[in-house]
Design an enzyme around this catalytic site. Structure first.
Site, short mmCIF file in Angstrom:
data_model
loop_
_atom_site.label_atom_id
_atom_site.label_comp_id
_atom_site.label_asym_id
_atom_site.label_seq_id
_atom_site.Cartn_x
_atom_site.Cartn_y
_atom_site.Cartn_z
N ARG A 1 30.84 -8.41 -53.67
CA ARG A 1 30.32 -8.58 -54.88
C ARG A 1 29.92 -7.24 -56.42
NH1 ARG A 1 25.10 -12.22 -55.20
NH2 ARG A 1 24.90 -11.60 -56.85
N GLU B 1 28.43 -21.61 -62.55
CA GLU B 1 27.94 -22.52 -62.27
C GLU B 1 26.92 -22.17 -64.40
OE1 GLU B 1 23.56 -24.20 -60.08
OE2 GLU B 1 24.91 -23.11 -59.55
N LYS C 1 20.73 -14.62 -60.58
CA LYS C 1 20.24 -14.76 -61.60
C LYS C 1 19.22 -15.78 -61.70
CE LYS C 1 25.41 -17.89 -63.33
NZ LYS C 1 24.62 -18.74 -63.41
#
Length: 557
Positions: free
Chosen positions: A263, A36, A273
């Site tokens: 992750r 994104e 983020k």
């Protein structure tokens, strides 16, 4: 190319792919990396990049770069550009397969019409908070929206008018009609479309005021690109049933398989983020490429190499188990890479003047020095030696601690690539601070150690008048604890107050005059450094990449 099951490179995702290929389910594999564009990529994204592009290289196949640009209020062209630069820098190429989710907005809208026509989607007049309240909990089923049974014709009319911009933000949404009693909350009539006026999309401008959600966009985008294996992190495991529902109920050309892996969680930093954006926006760091940041841009500016990051991702492997990786493992990867490739140079970070009294004032000697102790191909250089040199203040002690092997009053050390010197006098200022040493050199000790002479210490130095003034930035861990914000605390409270130390009086040997930004070297006995773009040919700036050994771990024990 495949790996044996017991190969260090083998993992459960590779085994799935090999089984699919062996069974004839696919002739070639197709993966994608779908960031994104709402921030810069970090080291966790590097793991996904290396995995997705690496699989496409190894089996072989293709890997697309696709931007998930369904939330224009948080997205920016700057992030689009930075992401492409980071992927290329890591050594990967998507060819002509650069896509945006917004490329499919018209098709996604058409698939939504298809779902409405099948009675599988409806226009809901509940606002976002009311939708949340109706969703239920993990132990209680949800409650149906009052508009769940709207007639298909009415839903089609309202949805068309939503696109035309007739309704304000939040007034209506399009929801999938699945199962409000499902034990998986993601299947309790999730929102597929929401209204957003007044935002300018970086790709489509003001064309749309109706934007699809990620959970709807992502699986259909994968299917339209004929992705075979949609690889994502574990937080999307509970979303997989919705992923499958979307591709099963619209007329897409293929059915991708979603596979989840753990992750990357890295010690002494944050990998969200949202938190990284907060650090930048509130000025806790100097931008997304601050060398303290775990962003790929920050690591690049700090002097990390693409090979070291790929090696790090290979070392940590791919599993389904959540874990937290030691920062020392990342530092070991870059240390191993630089040790085998970069030249050595001498730099004095905290200068202390030493006048060698038996060397004539006007005399300058050129000392031969190896550029690398193990790589003869890197050659040698000449280092000027003069009467007045500087050494590091840490290499002198009036009252040395036990085991100190450097310079002391009346003691001797060898200057790297030069003579053995003896400290004869210590000169202090009015406050009693040491400002200068007077020494003599044994001029018979150049390049050899005479029989019977035992000198334990070797220190580095720079000729005072010939050295290049520079700024040196010493970077440490971003956070002072392994898990910032553990226990629900504010992660900002765990920021390391000593994460950056700026030294403005350093001197480096003349060979580093005019050094180009990005050029790496080892400052002997100090660590690995990289020239920063903030510097000038007359006054370079060097960033510490990593020390010569892991001293942090020892300090914490």
């Amino acid at each position: 190319m495949t790996d044996p099951v017991d190969s260090p490179r083998s993992n459960f995702i590779r085994q799935i792919i090999e089984e699919d290929l062996a069974a004839g389910r696919h002739q070639r594999i197709a993966t994608r990396f779908p960031p994104e564009p709402n921030g810069y990529l970090h080291i966790g994204h590097a793991k996904s990049i290396c995995l997705n592009f690496g699989l496409a290289q190894d089996y072989p196949g293709t890997c697309n770069l696709r931007f998930d640009d369904t939330n224009p209020s948080k997205e920016d062209e700057e992030f689009v550009d930075s992401i492409q630069a980071d992927v290329r820098w890591l050594g990967y190429d998507w060819g002509d397969r650069l896509y945006f989710a917004s490329d499919y907005f018209e098709q996604l809208y058409g698939f939504a019409i298809e779902l409405i026509g099948k009675g599988l989607a409806y226009v809901c007049d509940l606002d976002a908070e009311e939708v949340r309240q109706h969703r239920g909990t993990l132990t209680e089923p949800g409650r149906a929206s009052p508009w769940r049974d709207r007639p298909i014709a009415e839903n089609l009319d309202l949805f068309t008018r939503m696109r035309a911009g007739e309704f304000p933000d939040g007034a209506r949404s399009l929801r999938a009609r699945i199962d409000m009693a499902s034990p998986n909350i993601n299947l309790r009539d999730p929102v597929l479309y929401r209204i957003r006026h007044g935002v300018i999309h970086h790709q489509t401008g003001s064309e749309w005021c109706l934007y699809p959600t990620y959970d709807y966009t992502h699986p259909i985008s994968d299917a339209l690109e004929c992705i075979t294996h949609s690889i994502c992190t574990l937080e999307f495991e509970d979303h997989r049933p919705l992923y499958d529902w979307c591709v099963d109920h619209v007329s897409v050309p293929c059915k991708p398989r979603q596979i989840e892996f753990s992750r990357l969680n890295l010690e002494y930093t944050v990998m969200s983020k949202r938190l990284l954006t907060q650090l930048v926006s509130e000025g806790h760091v100097n931008g997304w490429d601050d060398p303290r940041m775990p962003t790929i841009a920050g690591l690049r500016r700090r002097g990390y190499t693409p090979a070291s990051i790929r090696d790090f991702c290979e070392r940590i492997g791919v599993t389904k188990a959540d874990n937290r990786v030691e920062m020392a493992l990342l530092e070991s990867a870059i240390r191993d890479d630089l040790d085998a490739s970069v030249p050595r140079r001498m730099a004095v970070l905290r200068p202390l003047t030493v006048v060698i009294e038996n060397v004539p004032e006007a005399e300058v000697q050129e000392m031969a020095a190896d550029n690398h102790p193990k790589i003869a191909e890197l050659g040698t250089r000449q280092v000027p030696f003069a009467r007045e040199i500087v050494i590091d203040r840490n290499d002198f002690a009036e009252q040395p601690p036990k085991g100190f092997k450097r310079l002391v009053p009346g003691g001797e050390v060898r200057l790297r690539n030069a003579y053995v010197i003896r400290c004869e006098r210590v000169i202090k200022d009015a406050d009693g601070q040491v400002i200068e040493l007077r020494a003599t050199a044994d001029l018979d000790t150049l390049g050899r150690n005479p029989e019977g002479r035992k000198v334990k210490g070797v220190i580095h130095w720079v000729a005072a008048a010939l050295g290049v003034p520079c700024e040196v930035r010493l970077y440490d861990r971003l956070c002072s604890v392994a898990v910032p914000g553990a226990g629900g605390g504010n992660f900002l409270d765990d920021l390391n107050p000593h994460s950056l130390t700026v030294l403005t009086e350093a001197l480096v040997e003349p060979s580093l005059a005019g050094v180009a930004p990005g050029e790496r070297c080892q400052f002997e006995r100090e660590g690995y450094f990289v020239a920063d773009a903030d510097g000038t040919p007359q006054r370079p700036v060097f960033n510490l990449t990593v020390g010569l050994k892991d001293t942090w771990g020892k300090a914490q024990r």
